[in-house]
Design a protein around this motif. Structure first.
Motif, short mmCIF file in Angstrom:
data_model
loop_
_atom_site.label_atom_id
_atom_site.label_comp_id
_atom_site.label_asym_id
_atom_site.label_seq_id
_atom_site.Cartn_x
_atom_site.Cartn_y
_atom_site.Cartn_z
N HIS A 134 1.00 -1.00 -0.09
CA HIS A 134 -0.05 0.12 0.10
C HIS A 134 0.81 1.25 -0.07
N HIS A 138 0.64 4.25 -2.70
CA HIS A 138 1.47 6.01 -2.27
C HIS A 138 2.28 6.33 -3.17
N GLY A 170 -2.40 8.29 6.81
CA GLY A 170 -3.32 7.67 9.12
C GLY A 170 -2.34 7.21 9.43
N GLY A 171 -1.44 6.11 9.32
CA GLY A 171 -0.73 5.27 10.08
C GLY A 171 1.11 5.86 9.97
N GLY A 196 -1.42 12.49 10.43
CA GLY A 196 -2.50 12.22 9.53
C GLY A 196 -3.21 12.24 11.57
N ASP A 200 -6.01 13.61 12.85
CA ASP A 200 -7.51 13.76 13.49
C ASP A 200 -8.13 13.32 14.92
N GLY A 213 -8.83 15.31 9.14
CA GLY A 213 -7.48 16.63 8.18
C GLY A 213 -8.43 17.35 7.40
N GLN A 217 -8.08 21.50 7.93
CA GLN A 217 -8.03 22.45 7.20
C GLN A 217 -9.16 23.28 6.93
N GLY A 303 -2.36 9.86 2.02
CA GLY A 303 -3.22 10.78 2.14
C GLY A 303 -3.07 12.68 2.89
N ASN A 307 -3.15 18.07 1.71
CA ASN A 307 -3.59 18.95 2.13
C ASN A 307 -2.94 20.41 1.26
N THR A 334 -5.35 9.93 -1.31
CA THR A 334 -6.12 9.44 -0.50
C THR A 334 -6.31 7.59 -0.39
N ASP A 335 -6.75 6.97 -0.22
CA ASP A 335 -6.82 5.65 -0.50
C ASP A 335 -7.68 5.43 -1.68
O1 KG4 Z 1 -3.40 7.32 2.62
P1 KG4 Z 1 -4.98 7.61 3.94
O2 KG4 Z 1 -5.71 8.30 2.69
O3 KG4 Z 1 -4.90 6.37 4.15
C1 KG4 Z 1 -4.21 5.94 4.88
O4 KG4 Z 1 -3.29 5.00 3.96
O5 KG4 Z 1 -3.45 5.83 6.29
O6 KG4 Z 1 -4.67 9.23 5.01
C2 KG4 Z 1 -5.85 9.20 5.92
C3 KG4 Z 1 -4.88 10.07 6.54
C4 KG4 Z 1 -6.30 10.59 7.36
O7 KG4 Z 1 -5.23 10.49 8.42
C5 KG4 Z 1 -6.98 12.01 6.87
O8 KG4 Z 1 -7.13 13.01 8.04
C6 KG4 Z 1 -5.72 12.68 6.76
O9 KG4 Z 1 -4.80 11.88 5.69
N1 KG4 Z 1 -6.11 13.45 5.44
C7 KG4 Z 1 -5.82 15.00 5.63
C8 KG4 Z 1 -6.19 15.41 4.24
N2 KG4 Z 1 -7.08 14.87 4.00
C9 KG4 Z 1 -6.44 13.70 3.97
N3 KG4 Z 1 -4.86 15.58 6.20
C10 KG4 Z 1 -4.71 16.95 5.95
N4 KG4 Z 1 -5.10 17.47 5.47
C11 KG4 Z 1 -5.81 17.35 4.38
N5 KG4 Z 1 -6.75 18.32 4.02
#
Ligand code: KG4
Ligand code: ZN
Length: 364
Positions: A134, A138, A170-171, A196, A200, A213, A217, A303, A307, A334-335
Motif C-alpha cells: 500500500h 502512495h 493516517g498510519g 494524519g 484526526d 484532516g 484544513q 492522504g 492538505n 487518499t486511498d
Molecule cells: O492515505 P490515507 O487515505 O490512508 C492511510 O493510508 O492512512 O490517509 C488518511 C489520512 C487521515 O489521517 C486523514 O485525516 C488525512 O489523511 N487527510 C488529511 C487531509 N485529507 C486527508 N490531512 C490533512 N489535510 C487534509 N486535507
C-alpha cells in the motif's frame, strides 16, 4: 498491459482498471476506471476505523464495484441472473490483478486478497496475480495522470533523482531518499503518532468529525496560524540518530493542554496554528534532507498530501531550493486502487514478487 487493482487495507473499498506502458525509467499510466467507495460515514460515530465493520463493508462493496467496472458480462449481474455464470465481457482483457497485501487492518486486507484470488481463478486465470505494498502505491501515485490545471509531470524532461520522498498518511510519516523509482533508503519516520493521526486526534479534541484532516484544513482557513505558538516538534533535534525522525504526540498534547486552559478557545485559530506547526516540521525536515543529499526533486505522497497548505508550502520551498516538486493529482492522494496498479506495474517491471497473504505491518 491492463491491470485490475483492488485496495481494501483500511476504510475505502477501491478498484481500478489501469493501462500501463513504458519501462522503469518512464512508466506511463492511463486510468480507465477508478472507483472508491468510502465507509467514512459508518466509522465516524466511533471516531476511527472499526476493523470488523470495515471487513463487513468491503465484502459487501467488492462485488458491486466489480460490476461498475463493466469487465464482466452485465447479464450475469442482472436481477434474473440466478444460475447464470458471470463471464468476462468486452473489456475483459486483463493482464494482471493487483491486490494490496499490507500494511493495513488484517481483517480488511483478507477481504481484498480473497476476492482477488477468487476472480483470478474464476475469470482471469491467465492474468498475473500481484500482491502490492500500500505504501509503495502512495509513493508512486505521483506517476498517475494529473488533471487539467495541475502541474504536469514530465519524467523524461524533468529531473527526478536523487529525490527526497515525504510519505504522510493516517498510519505513516516517512522520509525517503530515492536513487531511482525502486531504490531508496529510509532517512527517518515518526517515533510516535503519524501526522494524519495527529490531524484526526486534534480534530476530535476540537469536536470536529472523523476523518479530521480535511476538517482541520477547513477550520484553519478561517483562523490565524500565528495565533498560538505550538511547538515545532524535533526541529532542533540535532542528534544524528533522529535527525530525520518525526514526533507528533507532543504537539498533540500541547493542543490538549491549550484547550484545557482556554475553555473559550477559538477553534479556527487552534486548527490553523496546529496545522502550521505540523507543516513547518514536515517542510523543515524535507528541505533539510533535500539540501544535504542534493536532491533534484521532492515527492509528496499519502492522504495528508491532500492538505492544500502542505502542498503549497512544500511547492514554494522546492522552488526556493531550485528542485522539482511532485505530488499526486488530488483524486489520488487518499486511498485508491489506481495507485495499487501503478505499484504492481513497477513490481512487474522489476520482476519482484511478494507473498499473497495479509501482512498488516509491511513497511517500505
Ligand atoms: O492515505 P490515507 O487515505 O490512508 C492511510 O493510508 O492512512 O490517509 C488518511 C489520512 C487521515 O489521517 C486523514 O485525516 C488525512 O489523511 N487527510 C488529511 C487531509 N485529507 C486527508 N490531512 C490533512 N489535510 C487534509 N486535507
Ligand atoms: Zn493509505
Amino acid at each position: 498491459m491492463k491491470i485490475l487493482s483492488i485496495e481494501t487495507s483500511c476504510d475505502e473499498t477501491a478498484m481500478a482498471l489501469v493501462e500501463a506502458s513504458g519501462g522503469i525509467k518512464d512508466p506511463r499510466f492511463k486510468v480507465l476506471k477508478n472507483v472508491v467507495s468510502s465507509q467514512v460515514a459508518l466509522h465516524a460515530p466511533f471516531g476511527g476505523v472499526v476493523p470488523n465493520i470495515a471487513k463487513r463493508e468491503h465484502l459487501k462493496n467488492l462485488p458491486v464495484i466489480l460490476n461498475e467496472l463493466e469487465i464482466l458480462d452485465p447479464l450475469s449481474s442482472a436481477p434474473n441472473a440466478i444460475g447464470r455464470r458471470a463471464a468476462p465481457g468486452p473489456l475483459s482483457k486483463i493482464d494482471a490483478i493487483a491486490v494490496t497485501v499490507g500494511p493495513g487492518l488484517e481483517p480488511a486486507l483478507w477481504t481484498g486478497i480473497g476476492f482477488a484470488k477468487e476472480i483470478h481463478q474464476k475469470y482471469f486465470p491467465k492474468a498475473k496475480l500481484i500482491g502490492t505494498n500500500h505504501m509503495e502505491g502512495h509513493l508512486y501515485s505521483f506517476l498517475l495522470p494529473q488533471k487539467t490545471g495541475e502541474p504536469k509531470l514530465k519524467t523524461k524532461s524533468q529531473k527526478l533523482f536523487p529525490a527526497v520522498g515525504l510519505v504522510v498518511s493516517g498510519g505513516h510519516t516517512i522520509l525517503l531518499l530515492l536513487k531511482s523509482l525502486t531504490e531508496w533508503k529510509k532517512l527517518g519516520e515518526t517515533r510516535d503518532d503519524a501526522v494524519g493521526e495527529a490531524f484526526d486526534k486534534v480534530a476530535r479534541m476540537l469536536g470536529l468529525p472523523y476523518p479530521g484532516g480535511p476538517e482541520i484544513q477547513k477550520a484553519a482557513a478561517q483562523g490565524n496560524p500565528e495565533a498560538i505558538n505550538f511547538p515545532r516538534p524535533m526541529i532542533h533535534d540535532a542528534s544524528p540518530a533522529g535527525e530525520y525522525d518525526f514526533s507528533f504526540s507532543g504537539l498533540k498534547t500541547s493542543v490538549l493542554y491549550y484547550l484545557r486552559d482556554h475553555k473559550r478557545a477559538n477553534v479556527a485559530d487552534v486548527a490553523a496554528s496546529f496545522q502550521k506547526a505540523a507543516i513547518d516540521t514536515l517542510v523543515y525536515k524535507t528541505a533539510k534532507a533535500a539540501k544535504q543529499y542534493k536532491a533534484k526533486s521532492i515527492i509528496l505522497a499519502g492522504g495528508v498530501a491532500a492538505n492544500a497548505s502542505l502542498r503549497e508550502t512544500l511547492a514554494a520551498k522546492s522552488a526556493e531550493l531550485g528542485v522539482n516538486f511532485f505530488a499526486p493529482s488530488m483524486e489520488f492522494n487518499t486511498d485508491n486502487a489506481a495507485m495499487i496498479a501503478a505499484a504492481a506495474y513497477i513490481q512487474i517491471l522489476k520482476k519482484k514478487s511478494r507473498r499473497i497473504s495479509a501482512q498488516a505491518n509491511l513497511s517500505l
